[in-house]
Design an enzyme around this catalytic site. Structure first.
Site, PDB file in Angstrom:
ATOM      1  CB  SER A  55      -1.852  -0.749   3.700  1.00 43.89           C
ATOM      2  OG  SER A  55      -2.180   0.646   3.611  1.00 43.89           O
ATOM      3  CE  LYS A  62      -8.902  -4.762  11.302  1.00 49.16           C
ATOM      4  NZ  LYS A  62      -9.170  -5.030  12.434  1.00 49.16           N
ATOM      5  CD  GLN A 106      -5.817  -0.458   4.821  1.00 45.08           C
ATOM      6  OE1 GLN A 106      -6.633  -1.330   5.266  1.00 45.08           O
ATOM      7  NE2 GLN A 106      -5.359   0.351   5.414  1.00 45.08           N
TER       8      GLN A 106
END
Length: 140
Positions: A55, A62, A106
């Protein structure tokens, strides 16, 4: 580009890295146009609960992708034992921030209760913001 065909169908083998680069360049141009036209730079907020390596990597990537095309990025890292109310508080804060146009929470979240209705209801509002940056529509 290599084209493979049979009697029923045709497929093209593409260079994925090249296509991704072209898309990033197009997005950067659109963001620059948006900034010039209406003075707004899109912002994406990420909320990460816990310390799962996969994660963390996803959110970090991103953030890098945002920076590469001119999107502002914001990040909140919460401990694994954070309550649903704490997560919802950060979502509400980002929702009320005019510089944030999309929120990434997330998944998976550490606690099953997070996946209940209240989190989903809150994110439905955000979903429309991700698709529409206001008066200047981005064609992604």
């Amino acid at each position: 580009m290599l084209q493979l065909c049979s009697s029923d169908a045709c497929a093209k083998i593409i260079d994925g890295k090249l296509v991704a680069k072209q898309i990033r360049e197009e997005i950067a141009v659109e963001i620059a146009k948006m900034k010039d036209a209406i003075g707004v730079v899109p912002g994406l907020a990420g909320i990460l609960v816990g310390s799962r390596k996969d994660s963390q990597t996803y959110v970090r990537n991103k953030k890098k992708a945002c920076e590469a095309v001119g999107i502002k990025s914001y990040e909140v890292n919460l401990p694994e034992d954070s309550s649903e109310d704490e997560v919802l508080k950060h979502i509400a804060t980002f929702n009320s921030d005019p510089s944030v146009h999309g929120i990434l929470v997330q998944l998976p979240l550490p606690h099953v209760s997070f996946q209940q209705f209240s989190l989903g209801q809150c994110l439905c509002i955000t979903y429309s913001l991700i698709l529409n940056f206001g008066p200047y529509q981005l064609n992604w």
